[in-house]
Write a protein that holds these residues in place. Structure first.
Motif, PDB file in Angstrom:
ATOM      1  N   PHE A   1       4.705-114.488  35.696  1.00  0.00           N
ATOM      2  CA  PHE A   1       6.046-113.510  35.862  1.00  0.00           C
ATOM      3  C   PHE A   1       6.233-112.749  36.894  1.00  0.00           C
ATOM      4  O   PHE A   1       7.027-111.689  37.295  1.00  0.00           O
ATOM      5  N   THR A   2       5.385-113.217  38.000  1.00  0.00           N
ATOM      6  CA  THR A   2       5.676-112.738  39.403  1.00  0.00           C
ATOM      7  C   THR A   2       5.871-113.853  40.335  1.00  0.00           C
ATOM      8  O   THR A   2       5.245-114.855  40.073  1.00  0.00           O
ATOM      9  N   LEU A   3       6.733-113.528  41.521  1.00  0.00           N
ATOM     10  CA  LEU A   3       6.861-114.880  42.328  1.00  0.00           C
ATOM     11  C   LEU A   3       6.638-114.384  43.835  1.00  0.00           C
ATOM     12  O   LEU A   3       6.727-115.448  44.649  1.00  0.00           O
ATOM     13  N   GLU A   4       6.383-113.365  44.076  1.00  0.00           N
ATOM     14  CA  GLU A   4       5.882-113.094  45.435  1.00  0.00           C
ATOM     15  C   GLU A   4       4.489-112.909  45.703  1.00  0.00           C
ATOM     16  O   GLU A   4       4.007-112.237  46.967  1.00  0.00           O
ATOM     17  N   GLY A   5       3.493-113.267  44.835  1.00  0.00           N
ATOM     18  CA  GLY A   5       2.095-113.007  45.149  1.00  0.00           C
ATOM     19  C   GLY A   5       1.471-111.656  44.712  1.00  0.00           C
ATOM     20  O   GLY A   5       0.305-111.221  45.356  1.00  0.00           O
ATOM     21  N   GLU A   6       2.242-110.667  43.961  1.00  0.00           N
ATOM     22  CA  GLU A   6       1.938-109.665  43.698  1.00  0.00           C
ATOM     23  C   GLU A   6       0.507-109.469  42.877  1.00  0.00           C
ATOM     24  O   GLU A   6      -0.272-108.521  43.024  1.00  0.00           O
ATOM     25  N   MET A   7       0.453-110.519  42.003  1.00  0.00           N
ATOM     26  CA  MET A   7      -0.817-110.698  41.222  1.00  0.00           C
ATOM     27  C   MET A   7      -1.587-111.919  41.519  1.00  0.00           C
ATOM     28  O   MET A   7      -0.959-112.806  41.929  1.00  0.00           O
ATOM     29  N   ARG A   8      -2.803-111.987  41.122  1.00  0.00           N
ATOM     30  CA  ARG A   8      -3.348-113.478  41.040  1.00  0.00           C
ATOM     31  C   ARG A   8      -2.825-114.191  40.079  1.00  0.00           C
ATOM     32  O   ARG A   8      -2.602-113.550  39.019  1.00  0.00           O
ATOM     33  N   GLY A   9      -2.503-115.508  40.396  1.00  0.00           N
ATOM     34  CA  GLY A   9      -1.532-116.370  39.252  1.00  0.00           C
ATOM     35  C   GLY A   9      -0.304-116.393  39.544  1.00  0.00           C
ATOM     36  O   GLY A   9       0.474-117.287  38.673  1.00  0.00           O
ATOM     37  N   SER A  10       0.497-115.412  40.353  1.00  0.00           N
ATOM     38  CA  SER A  10       1.934-115.625  40.697  1.00  0.00           C
ATOM     39  C   SER A  10       2.170-117.167  41.238  1.00  0.00           C
ATOM     40  O   SER A  10       1.421-117.797  41.426  1.00  0.00           O
ATOM     41  N   ARG A  11       3.595-117.048  41.041  1.00  0.00           N
ATOM     42  CA  ARG A  11       4.193-118.568  41.077  1.00  0.00           C
ATOM     43  C   ARG A  11       3.743-119.442  42.352  1.00  0.00           C
ATOM     44  O   ARG A  11       3.730-118.691  43.630  1.00  0.00           O
ATOM     45  N   THR A  12       3.285-120.677  42.160  1.00  0.00           N
ATOM     46  CA  THR A  12       2.852-121.357  43.487  1.00  0.00           C
ATOM     47  C   THR A  12       3.593-122.938  43.440  1.00  0.00           C
ATOM     48  O   THR A  12       3.357-123.667  44.128  1.00  0.00           O
ATOM     49  N   GLU A  13       4.513-123.045  42.300  1.00  0.00           N
ATOM     50  CA  GLU A  13       4.992-124.375  42.056  1.00  0.00           C
ATOM     51  C   GLU A  13       6.462-124.513  41.635  1.00  0.00           C
ATOM     52  O   GLU A  13       6.910-123.612  41.055  1.00  0.00           O
ATOM     53  N   TYR A  14       7.170-125.450  41.853  1.00  0.00           N
ATOM     54  CA  TYR A  14       8.650-125.670  41.537  1.00  0.00           C
ATOM     55  C   TYR A  14       8.733-125.558  39.937  1.00  0.00           C
ATOM     56  O   TYR A  14       9.786-124.730  39.312  1.00  0.00           O
ATOM     57  N   ILE A  15       7.818-125.948  39.316  1.00  0.00           N
ATOM     58  CA  ILE A  15       8.065-126.112  37.886  1.00  0.00           C
ATOM     59  C   ILE A  15       7.743-124.907  37.307  1.00  0.00           C
ATOM     60  O   ILE A  15       8.302-124.577  36.027  1.00  0.00           O
ATOM     61  N   HIS A  16       7.206-123.809  37.719  1.00  0.00           N
ATOM     62  CA  HIS A  16       6.930-122.189  37.250  1.00  0.00           C
ATOM     63  C   HIS A  16       8.446-121.878  36.971  1.00  0.00           C
ATOM     64  O   HIS A  16       8.621-121.002  36.258  1.00  0.00           O
ATOM     65  N   TRP A  17       9.723-122.304  37.800  1.00  0.00           N
ATOM     66  CA  TRP A  17      10.825-121.685  37.534  1.00  0.00           C
ATOM     67  C   TRP A  17      11.457-122.494  36.352  1.00  0.00           C
ATOM     68  O   TRP A  17      12.090-121.780  35.615  1.00  0.00           O
ATOM     69  N   ILE A  18      11.378-123.753  36.425  1.00  0.00           N
ATOM     70  CA  ILE A  18      11.928-124.602  35.607  1.00  0.00           C
ATOM     71  C   ILE A  18      11.429-124.370  34.095  1.00  0.00           C
ATOM     72  O   ILE A  18      12.077-124.505  33.100  1.00  0.00           O
ATOM     73  N   GLN A  19      10.130-123.904  33.833  1.00  0.00           N
ATOM     74  CA  GLN A  19       9.564-123.831  32.512  1.00  0.00           C
ATOM     75  C   GLN A  19       9.340-122.450  32.064  1.00  0.00           C
ATOM     76  O   GLN A  19       8.650-122.020  31.368  1.00  0.00           O
ATOM     77  N   ASP A  20      10.231-121.576  32.572  1.00  0.00           N
ATOM     78  CA  ASP A  20      10.394-120.072  32.195  1.00  0.00           C
ATOM     79  C   ASP A  20      11.371-119.910  31.382  1.00  0.00           C
ATOM     80  O   ASP A  20      12.632-120.376  31.433  1.00  0.00           O
ATOM     81  N   VAL A  21      10.939-119.806  29.915  1.00  0.00           N
ATOM     82  CA  VAL A  21      12.132-119.514  29.065  1.00  0.00           C
ATOM     83  C   VAL A  21      12.235-118.155  28.308  1.00  0.00           C
ATOM     84  O   VAL A  21      11.359-117.295  28.372  1.00  0.00           O
ATOM     85  N   PRO A  22      13.200-117.707  27.689  1.00  0.00           N
ATOM     86  CA  PRO A  22      13.590-116.463  27.257  1.00  0.00           C
ATOM     87  C   PRO A  22      12.142-115.936  26.474  1.00  0.00           C
ATOM     88  O   PRO A  22      11.722-114.863  26.283  1.00  0.00           O
ATOM     89  N   ASP A  23      12.036-116.834  25.246  1.00  0.00           N
ATOM     90  CA  ASP A  23      11.047-116.465  24.395  1.00  0.00           C
ATOM     91  C   ASP A  23      10.412-117.672  23.751  1.00  0.00           C
ATOM     92  O   ASP A  23      10.931-118.423  22.764  1.00  0.00           O
ATOM     93  N   GLN A  24       9.338-117.903  24.387  1.00  0.00           N
ATOM     94  CA  GLN A  24       8.669-119.191  24.019  1.00  0.00           C
ATOM     95  C   GLN A  24       8.293-119.309  22.408  1.00  0.00           C
ATOM     96  O   GLN A  24       8.142-120.611  22.039  1.00  0.00           O
ATOM     97  N   LYS A  25       7.896-118.151  22.307  1.00  0.00           N
ATOM     98  CA  LYS A  25       7.141-118.125  20.755  1.00  0.00           C
ATOM     99  C   LYS A  25       8.153-118.781  19.630  1.00  0.00           C
ATOM    100  O   LYS A  25       8.127-119.129  18.687  1.00  0.00           O
TER     101      LYS A  25
END
Lengths: 463, 78
Positions: free
Chosen positions: A54-78
């Protein structure tokens, strides 16, 4: 589909919750109808999936590093699994992750059991936490009680006074102690017959005179019974095709008597109880033996037992006669299963998904041992491939390791075989040393797909 | 379908016409054997006289640690 069916089969046999880990939304969608099966058929399975970071500028460890992180982001996965789950939640911090998992498992394992879903974003999974310890003995499932005392008396008296008492069950055999309790009840109420209308568990031994076998909602006994006790059952009869007499007394004992997952369900029972089947059956039997002993007419009971034994034998004879091969040497499912029963080990566990042929399978395998017959209890065809593997894994684990468990046979329709994703099933079987025997009932897909594509159409076998 | 419309259009159509036939039949055993990298016992059986032999072979294979798939041609309705 395969992984969750394996988890389902393992959990179904052992009662121990199992976990499936899948990849974000797409992996969750890959679970397919296995989710329906675990929910409808009450199997304790926990599904865990990640969420896109849920972060994309490296604010926390685990922040987005791949193309697919944008594509697999959904409003409510549950929401993908939500309605099928007993609980679904997002893990929002690592600091109480053990409590979240425990809570989910409590929901999965408390009646009516079923799937649960936990998700967590990558930053949360990457969080540093202080190791901590929980006392696990305060996290057990909810325990279900038995019948109120008034109910025990009413049901016991109704059964003892009935001319044609009938017990209908679907999944009482899930607890492997329950078949023996049903036998005790049938011995105490001579003339009581037991009908299985679920086909998901071995509920009552075929060798007992009270056995009516497995029928999906159509059976003469239903129409003629004056007292019916429904125990752990989803579909006791199909009213458009078969229903009890208008003045029949009906009692319904169930882990889920109103069927919380079905928008439409009702049964004309004068009394219904949310209660544990084993406890309830034992209560009724005990009351009959201790309090109603003098109400039992020995002569009438003896007569009823003789009639029962005779009709049971006739039932078995009719089944055997129908299971003969044709004059040209071709054969049906019934004959095939008769041979399987003869040749496979007596304690074989049968994972059955035979759709329209289920009645013939049950009639000729004649399940006798608790835990020897399993189906998912749901309508998501394809369960039995993974299911058989999960059952074999579970049996091996329970008996000391690979190869030490019971012999497992999957009996499956041809279309359903394809639904089981055999490309994965048999790779897994080879890779993880889980040998099973698969019997494919090859009849070019008919008549299952033709009549309705679901297993309610087994009515065609019952007449 | 037949339970709601026993005399309807569905009752007059062939399985092929409504796209529910599995003809030509796939080789189910071959699908499984391929997935197992060739390490799987498979056989087809159509005649009652062959059943005992084939079932016993399959049981031995599974007891020996190898999965088995038996493609059994069955009549409908029995």
């Amino acid at each position: 589909m395969v992984a969750m069916s394996m988890a389902d089969g393992f959990a179904r046999l052992t009662g121990k919750p199992q976990v499936v880990i899948v990849h974000v939304d797409v992996g969750t969608q890959g679970l397919g109808a296995a989710v329906h099966n675990a929910s409808t058929g009450r199997a304790p399975v926990m599904v865990f999936a990640g969420l896109s970071p849920f972060t994309l500028e490296g604010e926390m460890r685990g922040s987005r590093t791949e193309y697919i992180h944008w594509i697999q982001d959904v409003p409510d996965q549950k929401l993908i699994l939500g309605q099928y789950c007993r609980y679904s939640a997002e893990i929002k911090t690592g600091k109480n992750i053990k409590q979240m998992v425990n809570r989910a498992l409590q929901f999965a394992t408390s009646d009516p059991q079923g799937p649960v879903y936990l998700v967590g974003a990558r930053e949360v999974m990457e969080e540093d936490i202080e190791p901590y310890h929980l006392a696990q003995d305060v996290w057990d499932r909810v325990e279900l009680g038995g019948l109120p005392q008034k109910a025990v008396r009413q049901i016991a008296e109704a059964l003892v006074g009935a001319k044609k008492p009938l017990l209908i069950t679907g999944y009482a055999g899930r607890n492997h102690q329950t078949p023996a309790a049903l036998v005790e009840l049938a011995n105490a109420v001579k003339g009581l017959r037991v009908l299985d209308t679920g086909g998901s568990d071995m509920c009552f031994p075929a060798s007992h005179p009270a056995w009516l076998g497995l029928r999906f909602g159509i059976e003469t006994e239903i129409k003629e019974a004056d007292v019916i006790v429904i125990v752990d059952c989803d579909v006791p009869w199909i009213p458009t095709l078969c229903k009890p007499a208008a003045d029949a007394r009906v009692f319904h004992i169930d882990v889920d008597p109103l069927k919380q997952m079905m928008p439409l369900f009702y049964v004309p029972a004068q009394h219904r109880y949310r209660a544990d089947a084993l406890t309830s059956v034992e209560q009724v039997t005990a009351h009959i033996k201790t309090a109603l002993g003098d109400k039992l007419d020995a002569a009438a009971a003896s007569q009823a037992w003789d009639a029962l034994t005779a009709s049971h034998q006739k039932r078995l004879d009719d089944i055997a006669a129908k299971a003969q091969p044709a004059p040209d040497g071709t054969f049906g499912t019934g004959h095939l299963c008769r041979q399987l029963r003869k040749l496979c080990p007596p304690d074989t566990i049968w994972a059955v998904e035979a759709v329209t042929n289920t009645g013939f399978v049950h009639d000729n395998l004649l399940p006798e041992l608790p835990g020897s017959w399993l189906n998912c209890g749901g309508g998501g065809l394809g369960w039995s491939g993974g299911g058989a593997l999960g059952i074999k894994l579970a049996s091996d684990a329970a008996h000391g390791g690979p190869g030490k468990g019971k012999f497992v046979v999957q009996v499956v329709g041809d279309g359903t075989f394809l639904f089981s994703v055999p490309g994965s099933v048999y790779w897994i079987s080879k890779r993880y040393n889980i040998p099973v025997l698969t019997i494919v009932l090859n009849n070019k897909g008919k008549p299952g797909l033709f009549l309705s594509g679901t297993f309610e159409i087994i009515l065609s076998l019952t007449n | 379908m037949l339970l709601v419309h026993p005399e309807g259009l569905g009752s007059k159509a062939t399985n092929e016409e409504i796209n529910i036939s599995f003809d030509p039949v796939p080789d189910y055993g071959a699908i499984a054997k391929g997935a197992a990298g060739g390490d799987l016992f498979t056989a087809r059986v159509e005649k009652a006289a062959d059943l005992e032999g084939v079932i016993n072979q399959a049981i031995e294979a599974v007891k020996g640690g190898q999965s088995a798939v038996l493609d059994c041609k069955v009549l409908s309705g029995c």
